[in-house]
Design a protein around this motif. Structure first.
Motif, short mmCIF file in Angstrom:
data_model
loop_
_atom_site.label_atom_id
_atom_site.label_comp_id
_atom_site.label_asym_id
_atom_site.label_seq_id
_atom_site.Cartn_x
_atom_site.Cartn_y
_atom_site.Cartn_z
N ILE A 89 7.46 -14.56 -13.09
CA ILE A 89 7.66 -15.74 -12.26
C ILE A 89 6.99 -15.59 -10.91
O ILE A 89 6.25 -16.46 -10.46
CB ILE A 89 9.18 -16.02 -12.07
CG1 ILE A 89 9.82 -16.31 -13.41
CG2 ILE A 89 9.40 -17.16 -11.10
CD1 ILE A 89 11.33 -16.40 -13.37
N GLU A 90 7.25 -14.45 -10.23
CA GLU A 90 6.67 -14.25 -8.90
C GLU A 90 6.62 -12.79 -8.53
O GLU A 90 7.27 -11.95 -9.15
CB GLU A 90 7.46 -15.03 -7.85
CG GLU A 90 8.85 -14.50 -7.58
CD GLU A 90 9.57 -15.25 -6.48
OE1 GLU A 90 8.93 -15.62 -5.49
OE2 GLU A 90 10.78 -15.45 -6.63
N ILE A 91 5.85 -12.51 -7.49
CA ILE A 91 5.77 -11.17 -6.91
C ILE A 91 6.26 -11.27 -5.47
O ILE A 91 5.71 -12.05 -4.69
CB ILE A 91 4.33 -10.63 -6.94
CG1 ILE A 91 3.82 -10.53 -8.38
CG2 ILE A 91 4.25 -9.27 -6.25
CD1 ILE A 91 2.37 -10.18 -8.50
N LYS A 92 7.29 -10.50 -5.15
CA LYS A 92 7.85 -10.51 -3.80
C LYS A 92 7.51 -9.19 -3.11
O LYS A 92 7.61 -8.13 -3.71
CB LYS A 92 9.38 -10.65 -3.85
CG LYS A 92 9.88 -11.94 -4.39
CD LYS A 92 11.39 -11.95 -4.37
CE LYS A 92 11.95 -13.24 -4.92
NZ LYS A 92 13.42 -13.23 -4.93
N LYS A 93 7.13 -9.29 -1.85
CA LYS A 93 6.83 -8.09 -1.06
C LYS A 93 8.06 -7.73 -0.25
O LYS A 93 8.59 -8.53 0.49
CB LYS A 93 5.65 -8.36 -0.13
CG LYS A 93 5.23 -7.12 0.65
CD LYS A 93 4.04 -7.43 1.51
CE LYS A 93 3.49 -6.25 2.24
NZ LYS A 93 4.37 -5.31 2.80
N GLY A 94 8.53 -6.48 -0.44
CA GLY A 94 9.64 -5.98 0.35
C GLY A 94 9.14 -5.09 1.46
O GLY A 94 7.93 -5.05 1.75
N ILE A 95 10.03 -4.34 2.07
CA ILE A 95 9.63 -3.44 3.15
C ILE A 95 8.78 -2.28 2.62
O ILE A 95 7.72 -1.98 3.14
CB ILE A 95 10.87 -2.91 3.89
CG1 ILE A 95 11.62 -4.06 4.55
CG2 ILE A 95 10.48 -1.87 4.92
CD1 ILE A 95 12.94 -3.65 5.15
N PHE A 96 9.25 -1.66 1.54
CA PHE A 96 8.54 -0.50 1.00
C PHE A 96 8.06 -0.70 -0.44
O PHE A 96 7.30 0.10 -0.94
CB PHE A 96 9.44 0.74 1.02
CG PHE A 96 9.86 1.14 2.40
CD1 PHE A 96 8.95 1.65 3.30
CD2 PHE A 96 11.17 0.99 2.81
CE1 PHE A 96 9.33 2.01 4.58
CE2 PHE A 96 11.57 1.36 4.08
CZ PHE A 96 10.64 1.87 4.97
#
Length: 171
Positions: free
Chosen positions: A122-129
């Motif tokens: 569905i999607e790619i989410k960018k987190g902190i690490f």
């Protein structure tokens, strides 16, 4: 990117990243061992002072508890660094024309590993690490592997079902 076949792409962390993670974990273990020796010496000194000055017993007990807490915090930091080391050394992201597979070669049931069919992404989410790749039924996470922009491009192509042609292009 390493490939064993014309239909798969394998992404891992680079040698420099692995070496840096190994160095940092060794340094953290050294400093934690040093902290343990310092706290042990402090406890011996405080015990001797408690015997000489019994009226300050509560103060010395408080210092012992504070130094014990510092050991716990140090251990948590060392464990977090070793978690990162296992992630960096064991992470493999495999993309095939049908699915995206995230595995850890050091620990089989590592958090964030799994398999997502391309059509379910569905999607790619960018987190902190870490990056989180969300699918309809499951989610996988990965840290920044070498050539991550190419990986994301191949995920996009996989979603569009053009991956087999694109993998031949990048070889």
């Amino acid at each position: 990117m390493q490939t064993n076949s014309d239909e798969i792409g394998i992404f891992t962390h680079g040698k420099l990243t692995r070496s840096f993670a190994f160095l940092i974990s060794g340094v953290s273990l050294y400093f934690y061992a040093h902290q343990f020796v310092v706290v042990r010496d402090l406890w011996e000194n405080l015990t001797a002072k408690m015997l000489l000055y019994p009226q300050s017993e509560n103060f010395y007990f408080f210092l012992k508890m504070l130094s014990s807490l510092s050991l716990v915090v140090g251990l948590i930091i060392v464990l977090a660094i070793y978690y990162t080391l296992i992630d960096v050394w064991g992470l493999k992201v495999i993309i095939t024309p049908d699915c995206l597979i995230v595995i850890n070669t050091l620990i089989k049931k590592f958090p964030g590993t799994g398999k997502i069919p391309c059509e379910e992404i569905i999607e790619i989410k960018k987190g902190i690490f870490r990056f989180k790749i969300v699918g309809e039924k499951c989610t996988v996470t990965l840290s920044g592997v070498e050539k991550i922009d190419l990986l994301f491009h191949l995920i996009y192509e996989c979603k569009k079902s053009n991956l087999k042609h694109k993998l031949h292009e990048f070889k």
